[in-house]
Scaffold this motif. Structure first.
Motif, PDB file in Angstrom:
ATOM      1  N   ASP A  79      23.016  11.122   3.749  1.00  0.00           N
ATOM      2  CA  ASP A  79      23.201  10.826   5.170  1.00  0.00           C
ATOM      3  C   ASP A  79      24.585  10.213   5.381  1.00  0.00           C
ATOM      4  O   ASP A  79      25.128   9.522   4.509  1.00  0.00           O
ATOM      5  N   ASN A  80      25.152  10.467   6.574  1.00  0.00           N
ATOM      6  CA  ASN A  80      26.467   9.916   6.886  1.00  0.00           C
ATOM      7  C   ASN A  80      26.392   8.410   7.137  1.00  0.00           C
ATOM      8  O   ASN A  80      25.496   7.927   7.847  1.00  0.00           O
ATOM      9  N   ILE A  81      27.340   7.689   6.556  1.00  0.00           N
ATOM     10  CA  ILE A  81      27.484   6.261   6.861  1.00  0.00           C
ATOM     11  C   ILE A  81      28.383   6.115   8.087  1.00  0.00           C
ATOM     12  O   ILE A  81      28.107   5.360   9.001  1.00  0.00           O
ATOM     13  N   PHE A  82      29.496   6.872   8.074  1.00  0.00           N
ATOM     14  CA  PHE A  82      30.375   6.929   9.252  1.00  0.00           C
ATOM     15  C   PHE A  82      31.201   8.206   9.153  1.00  0.00           C
ATOM     16  O   PHE A  82      31.273   8.858   8.108  1.00  0.00           O
ATOM     17  N   THR A  83      31.809   8.571  10.275  1.00  0.00           N
ATOM     18  CA  THR A  83      32.647   9.764  10.349  1.00  0.00           C
ATOM     19  C   THR A  83      34.014   9.373  10.897  1.00  0.00           C
ATOM     20  O   THR A  83      34.109   8.572  11.828  1.00  0.00           O
ATOM     21  N   MET A  84      35.037   9.956  10.317  1.00  0.00           N
ATOM     22  CA  MET A  84      36.402   9.656  10.761  1.00  0.00           C
ATOM     23  C   MET A  84      37.172  10.964  10.865  1.00  0.00           C
ATOM     24  O   MET A  84      37.399  11.634   9.855  1.00  0.00           O
ATOM     25  N   LYS A  85      37.543  11.352  12.091  1.00  0.00           N
ATOM     26  CA  LYS A  85      38.309  12.567  12.326  1.00  0.00           C
ATOM     27  C   LYS A  85      37.658  13.771  11.634  1.00  0.00           C
ATOM     28  O   LYS A  85      38.286  14.476  10.837  1.00  0.00           O
ATOM     29  N   ASP A  86      36.372  13.985  11.919  1.00  0.00           N
ATOM     30  CA  ASP A  86      35.608  15.118  11.379  1.00  0.00           C
ATOM     31  C   ASP A  86      35.380  15.036   9.866  1.00  0.00           C
ATOM     32  O   ASP A  86      34.940  16.005   9.253  1.00  0.00           O
ATOM     33  N   ILE A  87      35.697  13.896   9.242  1.00  0.00           N
ATOM     34  CA  ILE A  87      35.424  13.704   7.817  1.00  0.00           C
ATOM     35  C   ILE A  87      34.200  12.809   7.695  1.00  0.00           C
ATOM     36  O   ILE A  87      34.173  11.691   8.231  1.00  0.00           O
ATOM     37  N   ASN A  88      33.174  13.296   6.999  1.00  0.00           N
ATOM     38  CA  ASN A  88      31.940  12.541   6.827  1.00  0.00           C
ATOM     39  C   ASN A  88      31.985  11.719   5.541  1.00  0.00           C
ATOM     40  O   ASN A  88      32.382  12.232   4.486  1.00  0.00           O
ATOM     41  N   PHE A  89      31.575  10.482   5.642  1.00  0.00           N
ATOM     42  CA  PHE A  89      31.478   9.589   4.486  1.00  0.00           C
ATOM     43  C   PHE A  89      29.997   9.279   4.282  1.00  0.00           C
ATOM     44  O   PHE A  89      29.367   8.613   5.103  1.00  0.00           O
ATOM     45  N   THR A  90      29.440   9.821   3.195  1.00  0.00           N
ATOM     46  CA  THR A  90      27.997   9.771   2.974  1.00  0.00           C
ATOM     47  C   THR A  90      27.585   8.594   2.091  1.00  0.00           C
ATOM     48  O   THR A  90      28.426   7.912   1.496  1.00  0.00           O
ATOM     49  N   GLN A  91      26.258   8.422   2.022  1.00  0.00           N
ATOM     50  CA  GLN A  91      25.699   7.378   1.161  1.00  0.00           C
ATOM     51  C   GLN A  91      26.101   7.591  -0.303  1.00  0.00           C
ATOM     52  O   GLN A  91      26.452   6.648  -1.013  1.00  0.00           O
ATOM     53  N   SER A  92      26.043   8.847  -0.746  1.00  0.00           N
ATOM     54  CA  SER A  92      26.378   9.123  -2.147  1.00  0.00           C
ATOM     55  C   SER A  92      27.871   8.893  -2.408  1.00  0.00           C
ATOM     56  O   SER A  92      28.266   8.475  -3.506  1.00  0.00           O
ATOM     57  N   ASP A  93      28.727   9.171  -1.407  1.00  0.00           N
ATOM     58  CA  ASP A  93      30.157   8.862  -1.545  1.00  0.00           C
ATOM     59  C   ASP A  93      30.345   7.368  -1.770  1.00  0.00           C
ATOM     60  O   ASP A  93      31.128   6.938  -2.634  1.00  0.00           O
ATOM     61  N   PHE A  94      29.651   6.588  -0.974  1.00  0.00           N
ATOM     62  CA  PHE A  94      29.724   5.127  -1.092  1.00  0.00           C
ATOM     63  C   PHE A  94      29.208   4.673  -2.451  1.00  0.00           C
ATOM     64  O   PHE A  94      29.784   3.789  -3.095  1.00  0.00           O
ATOM     65  N   ALA A  95      28.111   5.301  -2.922  1.00  0.00           N
ATOM     66  CA  ALA A  95      27.545   4.951  -4.226  1.00  0.00           C
ATOM     67  C   ALA A  95      28.557   5.219  -5.345  1.00  0.00           C
ATOM     68  O   ALA A  95      28.701   4.419  -6.272  1.00  0.00           O
ATOM     69  N   ASN A  96      29.255   6.350  -5.258  1.00  0.00           N
ATOM     70  CA  ASN A  96      30.271   6.669  -6.272  1.00  0.00           C
ATOM     71  C   ASN A  96      31.407   5.652  -6.244  1.00  0.00           C
ATOM     72  O   ASN A  96      31.936   5.253  -7.290  1.00  0.00           O
ATOM     73  N   TYR A  97      31.796   5.246  -5.028  1.00  0.00           N
ATOM     74  CA  TYR A  97      32.842   4.235  -4.898  1.00  0.00           C
ATOM     75  C   TYR A  97      32.411   2.925  -5.553  1.00  0.00           C
ATOM     76  O   TYR A  97      33.190   2.283  -6.265  1.00  0.00           O
ATOM     77  N   ILE A  98      31.154   2.523  -5.320  1.00  0.00           N
ATOM     78  CA  ILE A  98      30.653   1.276  -5.893  1.00  0.00           C
ATOM     79  C   ILE A  98      30.737   1.294  -7.418  1.00  0.00           C
ATOM     80  O   ILE A  98      31.207   0.346  -8.053  1.00  0.00           O
ATOM     81  N   GLU A  99      30.268   2.403  -8.008  1.00  0.00           N
ATOM     82  CA  GLU A  99      30.276   2.487  -9.478  1.00  0.00           C
ATOM     83  C   GLU A  99      31.708   2.440 -10.025  1.00  0.00           C
ATOM     84  O   GLU A  99      31.977   1.773 -11.025  1.00  0.00           O
ATOM     85  N   THR A 100      32.613   3.145  -9.354  1.00  0.00           N
ATOM     86  CA  THR A 100      34.010   3.145  -9.809  1.00  0.00           C
ATOM     87  C   THR A 100      34.628   1.765  -9.651  1.00  0.00           C
ATOM     88  O   THR A 100      35.294   1.255 -10.558  1.00  0.00           O
ATOM     89  N   TYR A 101      34.410   1.144  -8.499  1.00  0.00           N
ATOM     90  CA  TYR A 101      35.035  -0.146  -8.181  1.00  0.00           C
ATOM     91  C   TYR A 101      34.512  -1.266  -9.073  1.00  0.00           C
ATOM     92  O   TYR A 101      35.262  -2.133  -9.520  1.00  0.00           O
ATOM     93  N   THR A 102      33.207  -1.244  -9.342  1.00  0.00           N
ATOM     94  CA  THR A 102      32.589  -2.334 -10.108  1.00  0.00           C
ATOM     95  C   THR A 102      32.445  -2.019 -11.591  1.00  0.00           C
ATOM     96  O   THR A 102      31.995  -2.866 -12.365  1.00  0.00           O
ATOM     97  N   ARG A 103      32.810  -0.759 -11.961  1.00  0.00           N
ATOM     98  CA  ARG A 103      32.622  -0.284 -13.331  1.00  0.00           C
ATOM     99  C   ARG A 103      31.156  -0.388 -13.763  1.00  0.00           C
ATOM    100  O   ARG A 103      30.837  -0.661 -14.919  1.00  0.00           O
ATOM    101  N   GLY A 104      30.282  -0.157 -12.789  1.00  0.00           N
ATOM    102  CA  GLY A 104      28.852  -0.089 -13.078  1.00  0.00           C
ATOM    103  C   GLY A 104      28.169  -1.422 -13.296  1.00  0.00           C
ATOM    104  O   GLY A 104      27.065  -1.463 -13.855  1.00  0.00           O
ATOM    105  N   ARG A 105      28.789  -2.533 -12.815  1.00  0.00           N
ATOM    106  CA  ARG A 105      28.158  -3.851 -12.985  1.00  0.00           C
ATOM    107  C   ARG A 105      28.269  -4.616 -11.678  1.00  0.00           C
ATOM    108  O   ARG A 105      29.364  -4.821 -11.145  1.00  0.00           O
ATOM    109  N   ILE A 106      27.134  -5.017 -11.118  1.00  0.00           N
ATOM    110  CA  ILE A 106      27.115  -5.811  -9.887  1.00  0.00           C
ATOM    111  C   ILE A 106      26.287  -7.075 -10.130  1.00  0.00           C
ATOM    112  O   ILE A 106      25.171  -7.007 -10.657  1.00  0.00           O
TER     113      ILE A 106
END
Length: 263
Positions: free
Chosen positions: A16-43
């Motif tokens: 599902d979309n979290i938000f849209t910017m200029k016809d670009i959709n940012f989905t839940q899974s996109d955010f999940a991938n960002y989290i893993e990359t940013y935190t290196r899999g540790r929260i």
């Protein structure tokens, strides 16, 4: 996430979309991938607070990335600058691969080049010997004493005897062949003797022990001339590369346009 571990794959089906910017959709899974990359899999910490912070970072990054892309598309000066920077890096890496690093790593090619141009690499007035360097005059005097001591013969033994137990780097040495231009003109260099020590600009002292005086015009070995040979080989490789590019991509000059610029 109780143990602090985090895997984006657990949310791969959440699109599902979290938000849209200029016809670009940012989905839940996109955010999940960002989290893993940013935190290196540790929260760690409280789940809701951590996710809100990560979401704010993610949204801010998306906005900045968008602004940068818009700037690249709409600002010609900025676009040209980035392209120039990118092209410069590519040219640097390619030149390093084809010229600079190759000249050092291509030992066979360097040897062949040296042998074909060996007449260029000759000694001027030079010596084969040992250069001793001391931290001050006190150690220079101790060095002279050890050089005259028949029981200490090798440079390592001499340096160890002068430095003493537990003291390092008051005396060091360098062994090899050296151009006489490296030493002050007043230093008298004779085979089988050491020259009187002299003071350097930094306050240290140097003493030269001469094993052999090398006649000017004597051919250098590749080891002796390696720095000069690598530099010349780089120049040779660069000329070869440019000739190859000119042959592959010939340049034609529009005489009419060129002459119109000279008016």
């Amino acid at each position: 996430m109780r143990d602090g571990s985090y895997k984006a794959s657990s949310y791969a089906r959440m699109n599902d979309n979290i938000f849209t910017m200029k016809d670009i959709n940012f989905t839940q899974s996109d955010f999940a991938n960002y989290i893993e990359t940013y935190t290196r899999g540790r929260i760690y910490g409280q789940k809701e607070s951590s996710l809100r912070t990560l979401y704010n970072n993610y949204a801010e990054k998306a906005i900045l990335d968008y602004q940068e892309n818009i700037l690249y598309e709409e600002n010609e000066e900025y676009r040209n600058l980035l392209n120039e920077y990118r092209d410069g890096i590519m040219l640097f890496e390619l030149t390093d691969k084809r010229v600079w690093s190759k000249a050092s790593s291509d030992t066979t090619g360097l040897k062949e080049f040296f042998e074909q141009n060996q007449s260029k690499y000759v000694w001027g007035p030079a010596i084969d010997g040992i250069i001793y360097k001391t931290s001050d005059e006190e150690y220079a005097k101790k060095l002279v004493k050890e050089l005259n001591n028949p029981s200490t013969t090798s440079p390592d033994e001499i340096v160890k005897a002068v430095n003493g137990d537990g003291i390092q780097n008051n005396v060091s040495y360098e062994k090899g062949k050296f151009e006489q231009s490296r030493f002050p003109a007043y230093v008298k260099l004779e085979a089988g003797k050491y020259a009187p020590y002299y003071k350097n600009p930094d306050g240290s002292y140097t003493l030269v022990q001469v094993n052999e005086v090398i006649r000017p015009g004597t051919m250098k070995s590749l080891k002796d001339a390696k720095g000069y040979a690598i530099s010349d080989y780089q120049e040779y490789l660069e000329k070869q590369w440019i000739a190859e590019l000119e042959s592959k991509y010939p340049v034609s000059l529009n005489e009419g346009v060129f002459k119109s610029m000279l008016k």
